[in-house]
Design a protein around this motif. Structure first.
Motif, PDB file in Angstrom:
ATOM      1  N   MET A   1       0.197  17.023  -6.393  1.00 52.92           N
ATOM      2  CA  MET A   1      -0.259  15.706  -5.906  1.00 52.92           C
ATOM      3  C   MET A   1      -1.703  15.419  -6.321  1.00 52.92           C
ATOM      4  N   ILE A   2      -2.558  16.443  -6.186  1.00 55.29           N
ATOM      5  CA  ILE A   2      -3.943  16.348  -6.661  1.00 55.29           C
ATOM      6  C   ILE A   2      -4.265  17.636  -7.407  1.00 55.29           C
ATOM      7  N   ARG A   3      -4.772  17.493  -8.604  1.00 53.79           N
ATOM      8  CA  ARG A   3      -5.189  18.669  -9.365  1.00 53.79           C
ATOM      9  C   ARG A   3      -6.456  18.311 -10.146  1.00 53.79           C
ATOM     10  N   THR A   4      -7.491  19.114  -9.981  1.00 55.91           N
ATOM     11  CA  THR A   4      -8.712  18.915 -10.756  1.00 55.91           C
ATOM     12  C   THR A   4      -9.049  20.205 -11.489  1.00 55.91           C
ATOM     13  N   THR A   5      -9.695  20.050 -12.625  1.00 57.02           N
ATOM     14  CA  THR A   5     -10.136  21.201 -13.408  1.00 57.02           C
ATOM     15  C   THR A   5     -11.597  21.007 -13.794  1.00 57.02           C
ATOM     16  N   GLY A   6     -12.445  21.904 -13.338  1.00 53.59           N
ATOM     17  CA  GLY A   6     -13.864  21.842 -13.691  1.00 53.59           C
ATOM     18  C   GLY A   6     -14.553  20.566 -13.256  1.00 53.59           C
ATOM     19  N   LEU A   7     -14.091  19.961 -12.160  1.00 53.76           N
ATOM     20  CA  LEU A   7     -14.629  18.665 -11.721  1.00 53.76           C
ATOM     21  C   LEU A   7     -16.091  18.805 -11.319  1.00 53.76           C
ATOM     22  N   THR A   8     -16.945  18.035 -11.983  1.00 47.17           N
ATOM     23  CA  THR A   8     -18.392  18.151 -11.784  1.00 47.17           C
ATOM     24  C   THR A   8     -19.015  16.767 -11.703  1.00 47.17           C
ATOM     25  N   LYS A   9     -19.975  16.621 -10.785  1.00 42.76           N
ATOM     26  CA  LYS A   9     -20.750  15.386 -10.686  1.00 42.76           C
ATOM     27  C   LYS A   9     -22.218  15.743 -10.525  1.00 42.76           C
ATOM     28  N   ARG A  10     -23.023  15.230 -11.440  1.00 38.68           N
ATOM     29  CA  ARG A  10     -24.470  15.454 -11.383  1.00 38.68           C
ATOM     30  C   ARG A  10     -25.171  14.143 -11.063  1.00 38.68           C
ATOM     31  N   TYR A  11     -26.225  14.252 -10.284  1.00 38.66           N
ATOM     32  CA  TYR A  11     -27.164  13.154 -10.062  1.00 38.66           C
ATOM     33  C   TYR A  11     -28.529  13.682 -10.499  1.00 38.66           C
ATOM     34  N   GLY A  12     -28.888  13.393 -11.730  1.00 38.94           N
ATOM     35  CA  GLY A  12     -30.107  13.974 -12.265  1.00 38.94           C
ATOM     36  C   GLY A  12     -29.956  15.482 -12.360  1.00 38.94           C
TER      37      GLY A  12
END
Length: 316
Positions: A1-12
């Motif tokens: 249903m949900i699958r993420t791989t290496g999910l990354t979020k940068r703020y600066g």
């Protein structure tokens, strides 16, 4: 249903979400735990295409996001960071407008769908009242009603019991269990251990942007190999067990003993045969709190049973 791989979020220079690999399966009630500031809401917003990931991949209902959002989102109900509504309009009118704005909703059945959603969350009697007169808990219920309008395959909820009293929390818990029994997969983001422990069957724990635990709740709260004994004869029991090679009393608190022993049934027989009155004897299980603390380590802002932990300057 949900699958993420290496999910990354940068703020600066800040990594709000750091290489997260989520695996939410059909039929799960998945508890996504983390203190405020751990990156939970940022992760959820990326899943729904509300925030773009810096790197990594996302699949929701087997389709890539956000590229497939137009086909995926009508099948997903979501409540993220509290409900939005026009304060001067009624809850019923807000839901009708939301339904009209979304794809795939039949105008013919709109009134019925809105009434059913209000009924499900306990707002049937106040649906015509202006939202500005709603309490925080009532607004939270209205947001959940909006998530239920299309009978979603997947329900994504961010702190759905925020602002609710204990009775309201129980009602929402029963509602989610009922929806799950009808086939809805639930992804529940929360900082409350007690809420997740009572509702969820699989758990992921986010700590400072990293997914540090992902497992079945039953595996995380497995037996410790010790036995908890409640007896009005604790001194007698301790004296007896001190001479038993395979038994060790590792903790004593009044009439409660924690005993390391390989066989609870044999331990019970040993105590009773020597005249020790045993009121209760059960396997000791690791709590979800123990599992979370072991995974997050010292210096972390831990999730808790009652109130959120705060970490200044961190992304939600």
């Amino acid at each position: 249903m949900i699958r993420t791989t290496g999910l990354t979020k940068r703020y600066g220079s800040l990594r709000a979400v750091d290489s997260v690999d989520l695996d939410v399966r059909a039929g799960d009630i998945y508890g996504f735990l983390g203190a405020n500031g751990s990156g939970k809401t940022t992760t959820v917003r990326m899943l729904l295409g509300l925030v773009l990931a810096t790197s990594g991949t996302i699949e929701v209902l087997g389709e890539p996001m956000p590229r497939s959002r137009h086909s995926v989102l009508p099948r997903v109900g979501a409540l993220i960071e509290g409900p939005a509504a026009y304060r001067n309009l009624s809850g019923r009118t807000n839901l009708a407008m939301l339904d009209a704005a979304g794809p795939g909703g039949s105008r013919r059945t709109r009134r019925t769908r809105v009434s059913d959603a209000l009924e499900q969350v306990g707002l049937a009697g106040v649906g015509r009242r202006p939202v500005k007169n709603y309490s925080l808990g009532m607004r939270q219920r209205l947001g959940l009603a909006a998530a239920l309008l299309r009978t979603p395959e997947l329900l994504v909820l961010d702190e759905p019991t925020n602002g609710l009293d204990p009775q309201g929390i129980r009602e929402i818990r029963e509602l989610l269990l009922g929806l799950h029994a009808q086939g809805t997969t639930v992804f529940l983001s929360s900082h409350l251990l007690a809420e997740v422990e009572q509702l969820c069957d699989r758990v992921g724990v986010l700590d400072r942007g990293r997914l540090v635990v992902q497992d079945q709740l039953s595996a995380l709260t497995r037996p410790t190999g010790r036995v908890v004994v409640h007896t009005p004869d604790p001194s007698h029991a301790v004296a007896l067990l001190s001479g038993v090679t395979e038994a060790e009393v590792v903790d004593r608190d009044g009439q409660r003993l924690v005993v390391a022993h390989p066989d609870p049934a044999r331990l019970n027989a040993l105590l009773v045969a020597d005249g020790v009155r045993v009121r209760e004897l059960v396997d000791q299980r690791r709590s979800l709190e123990d599992a979370v603390l072991a995974a997050t380590g010292p210096g972390s802002d831990h999730v808790g049973a009652e109130a959120p932990s705060l970490r200044a300057g961190a992304a939600a």
